[in-house]
Design a protein around this motif. Sequence first.
Motif, PDB file in Angstrom:
ATOM      1  N   ILE A  65     105.029  89.340  23.409  1.00  0.00           N
ATOM      2  CA  ILE A  65     105.633  90.609  23.841  1.00  0.00           C
ATOM      3  C   ILE A  65     106.074  90.496  25.300  1.00  0.00           C
ATOM      4  CG2 ILE A  65     105.159  93.049  24.297  1.00  0.00           C
ATOM      5  CD1 ILE A  65     105.591  92.439  21.378  1.00  0.00           C
ATOM      6  N   ALA A  66     105.273  89.845  26.131  1.00  0.00           N
ATOM      7  CA  ALA A  66     105.644  89.684  27.539  1.00  0.00           C
ATOM      8  C   ALA A  66     106.871  88.797  27.682  1.00  0.00           C
ATOM      9  CB  ALA A  66     104.485  89.092  28.334  1.00  0.00           C
ATOM     10  N   GLY A  67     107.075  87.872  26.729  1.00  0.00           N
ATOM     11  CA  GLY A  67     108.248  87.003  26.765  1.00  0.00           C
ATOM     12  C   GLY A  67     109.518  87.714  26.335  1.00  0.00           C
ATOM     13  N   ALA A  68     109.375  88.830  25.623  1.00  0.00           N
ATOM     14  CA  ALA A  68     110.547  89.600  25.202  1.00  0.00           C
ATOM     15  C   ALA A  68     111.052  90.435  26.377  1.00  0.00           C
ATOM     16  CB  ALA A  68     110.177  90.517  24.033  1.00  0.00           C
ATOM     17  N   ASN A  69     112.271  90.882  26.262  1.00  0.00           N
ATOM     18  CA  ASN A  69     112.849  91.713  27.314  1.00  0.00           C
ATOM     19  C   ASN A  69     112.453  93.166  27.048  1.00  0.00           C
ATOM     20  OD1 ASN A  69     114.266  92.531  29.494  1.00  0.00           O
ATOM     21  ND2 ASN A  69     116.285  92.121  28.659  1.00  0.00           N
ATOM     22  N   TYR A  70     111.221  93.502  27.395  1.00  0.00           N
ATOM     23  CA  TYR A  70     110.710  94.837  27.074  1.00  0.00           C
ATOM     24  C   TYR A  70     111.119  95.888  28.093  1.00  0.00           C
ATOM     25  CZ  TYR A  70     106.856  93.697  30.254  1.00  0.00           C
ATOM     26  OH  TYR A  70     106.109  93.344  31.327  1.00  0.00           O
ATOM     27  N   MET A  71     111.845  95.507  29.131  1.00  0.00           N
ATOM     28  CA  MET A  71     112.324  96.513  30.085  1.00  0.00           C
ATOM     29  C   MET A  71     113.527  97.277  29.520  1.00  0.00           C
ATOM     30  SD  MET A  71     110.357  96.549  32.528  1.00  0.00           S
ATOM     31  CE  MET A  71     109.112  95.624  33.347  1.00  0.00           C
ATOM     32  N   ASP A  72     114.268  96.654  28.607  1.00  0.00           N
ATOM     33  CA  ASP A  72     115.410  97.336  27.997  1.00  0.00           C
ATOM     34  C   ASP A  72     114.980  98.393  26.991  1.00  0.00           C
ATOM     35  OD1 ASP A  72     117.065  95.730  29.490  1.00  0.00           O
ATOM     36  OD2 ASP A  72     117.444  94.295  27.868  1.00  0.00           O
ATOM     37  N   GLU A  73     113.884  98.173  26.331  1.00  0.00           N
ATOM     38  CA  GLU A  73     113.367  99.120  25.350  1.00  0.00           C
ATOM     39  C   GLU A  73     112.059  99.715  25.877  1.00  0.00           C
ATOM     40  OE1 GLU A  73     114.410 100.271  22.462  1.00  0.00           O
ATOM     41  OE2 GLU A  73     116.220  99.043  22.349  1.00  0.00           O
ATOM     42  N   PRO A  74     112.038 100.988  26.221  1.00  0.00           N
ATOM     43  CA  PRO A  74     110.817 101.598  26.750  1.00  0.00           C
ATOM     44  C   PRO A  74     109.647 101.567  25.756  1.00  0.00           C
ATOM     45  CG  PRO A  74     112.694 103.057  27.074  1.00  0.00           C
ATOM     46  CD  PRO A  74     113.167 101.915  26.246  1.00  0.00           C
ATOM     47  N   TYR A  76     108.640  99.134  24.018  1.00  0.00           N
ATOM     48  CA  TYR A  76     107.893  97.894  24.152  1.00  0.00           C
ATOM     49  C   TYR A  76     106.792  98.009  25.211  1.00  0.00           C
ATOM     50  CZ  TYR A  76     111.056  95.217  21.185  1.00  0.00           C
ATOM     51  OH  TYR A  76     111.767  94.733  20.127  1.00  0.00           O
ATOM     52  N   GLY A  77     106.915  98.947  26.118  1.00  0.00           N
ATOM     53  CA  GLY A  77     105.855  99.180  27.104  1.00  0.00           C
ATOM     54  C   GLY A  77     104.567  99.600  26.420  1.00  0.00           C
ATOM     55  N   TRP A  78     104.688 100.454  25.397  1.00  0.00           N
ATOM     56  CA  TRP A  78     103.511 100.884  24.637  1.00  0.00           C
ATOM     57  C   TRP A  78     102.904  99.699  23.882  1.00  0.00           C
ATOM     58  CZ3 TRP A  78      99.658 103.935  24.203  1.00  0.00           C
ATOM     59  CH2 TRP A  78      98.946 104.031  23.005  1.00  0.00           C
ATOM     60  N   VAL A  79     103.756  98.888  23.285  1.00  0.00           N
ATOM     61  CA  VAL A  79     103.288  97.719  22.545  1.00  0.00           C
ATOM     62  C   VAL A  79     102.560  96.761  23.496  1.00  0.00           C
ATOM     63  CG1 VAL A  79     104.007  95.764  21.125  1.00  0.00           C
ATOM     64  CG2 VAL A  79     105.125  97.966  20.846  1.00  0.00           C
ATOM     65  N   MET A  80     103.121  96.565  24.671  1.00  0.00           N
ATOM     66  CA  MET A  80     102.500  95.681  25.659  1.00  0.00           C
ATOM     67  C   MET A  80     101.163  96.253  26.149  1.00  0.00           C
ATOM     68  SD  MET A  80     103.006  92.866  27.205  1.00  0.00           S
ATOM     69  CE  MET A  80     102.720  91.950  28.679  1.00  0.00           C
ATOM     70  N   PHE A  81     101.112  97.550  26.389  1.00  0.00           N
ATOM     71  CA  PHE A  81      99.875  98.200  26.817  1.00  0.00           C
ATOM     72  C   PHE A  81      98.777  98.024  25.775  1.00  0.00           C
ATOM     73  CE2 PHE A  81      97.180 101.994  26.485  1.00  0.00           C
ATOM     74  CZ  PHE A  81      96.509 101.912  27.691  1.00  0.00           C
ATOM     75  N   LEU A 124      95.492 101.928  17.104  1.00  0.00           N
ATOM     76  CA  LEU A 124      96.403 101.580  18.194  1.00  0.00           C
ATOM     77  C   LEU A 124      97.337 100.432  17.804  1.00  0.00           C
ATOM     78  CD1 LEU A 124      94.087 101.916  21.316  1.00  0.00           C
ATOM     79  CD2 LEU A 124      95.935 103.436  20.590  1.00  0.00           C
ATOM     80  N   TYR A 125      96.798  99.425  17.109  1.00  0.00           N
ATOM     81  CA  TYR A 125      97.656  98.337  16.638  1.00  0.00           C
ATOM     82  C   TYR A 125      98.685  98.849  15.632  1.00  0.00           C
ATOM     83  CZ  TYR A 125      95.338  94.298  18.778  1.00  0.00           C
ATOM     84  OH  TYR A 125      94.872  93.368  19.663  1.00  0.00           O
ATOM     85  N   LEU A 126      98.291  99.794  14.785  1.00  0.00           N
ATOM     86  CA  LEU A 126      99.229 100.364  13.820  1.00  0.00           C
ATOM     87  C   LEU A 126     100.345 101.134  14.525  1.00  0.00           C
ATOM     88  CD1 LEU A 126      99.879 100.780  10.822  1.00  0.00           C
ATOM     89  CD2 LEU A 126      98.488 102.863  10.917  1.00  0.00           C
ATOM     90  N   THR A 127     100.005 101.928  15.534  1.00  0.00           N
ATOM     91  CA  THR A 127     101.049 102.650  16.268  1.00  0.00           C
ATOM     92  C   THR A 127     101.954 101.677  17.026  1.00  0.00           C
ATOM     93  OG1 THR A 127      99.651 102.985  18.218  1.00  0.00           O
ATOM     94  CG2 THR A 127      99.640 104.729  16.536  1.00  0.00           C
ATOM     95  N   ALA A 128     101.383 100.612  17.560  1.00  0.00           N
ATOM     96  CA  ALA A 128     102.206  99.611  18.251  1.00  0.00           C
ATOM     97  C   ALA A 128     103.126  98.899  17.273  1.00  0.00           C
ATOM     98  CB  ALA A 128     101.316  98.594  18.966  1.00  0.00           C
ATOM     99  N   PHE A 129     102.623  98.601  16.077  1.00  0.00           N
ATOM    100  CA  PHE A 129     103.450  97.967  15.057  1.00  0.00           C
ATOM    101  C   PHE A 129     104.606  98.876  14.654  1.00  0.00           C
ATOM    102  CE2 PHE A 129     104.226  97.967  10.451  1.00  0.00           C
ATOM    103  CZ  PHE A 129     104.919  96.770  10.346  1.00  0.00           C
ATOM    104  N   LEU A 130     104.291 100.145  14.402  1.00  0.00           N
ATOM    105  CA  LEU A 130     105.344 101.076  14.000  1.00  0.00           C
ATOM    106  C   LEU A 130     106.363 101.283  15.117  1.00  0.00           C
ATOM    107  CD1 LEU A 130     103.209 103.696  12.038  1.00  0.00           C
ATOM    108  CD2 LEU A 130     104.752 101.951  11.102  1.00  0.00           C
TER     109      LEU A 130
END
Length: 152
Positions: A65-74, A76-81, A124-130
């Motif tokens: 996830i850190a290797g992805a460009n998560y700044m373009d998609e807000p 991804y911040g939740w997924v990273m958290f 939390l993993y389920l919400t991050a996946f969704l």
Amino acid sequence: MADFPSKVVTETSSPHSQSSHQGGGSLRGLAASVTTRMDMSFVRSIPAMLMVAETVTGLLHWALIAGANYMDEPAYGWVMFVAVTLWILTTILFLILLLSVPQRLAVVPWAMTVMMYNGVATLLYLTAFLTNAATVNVFKNSYFYGHFGAAA
């Protein structure tokens, strides 16, 4: 033979003072005290093996996830958290169980605590996946974007 008792020097010590002389301030003494507290039967158990697998896959998860460009998609911040937080908490929980803290803190219901942690982690993993699945645009990131873009 007459001066034998006057030449003998004896010292008595308690177990606490002896352990401080054996390496209380050295790293060897610290390592010895930590290894005596480790629960080696826990390391060979299935829950410990699952926690090690969870730690390794969690590290891989947040590294990807850190290797992805998560700044373009807000989102991804939740997924990273979620990925980083649960990886850290799983590592801490593994260390707590490895160092036999539940035997020292019997007032905490450890079975219930671990069960609740796993339940919350699952949610939390389920919400991050969704969240991650909802933000993926299949055609935009695909080789076939130009071919199917007009038809879609």
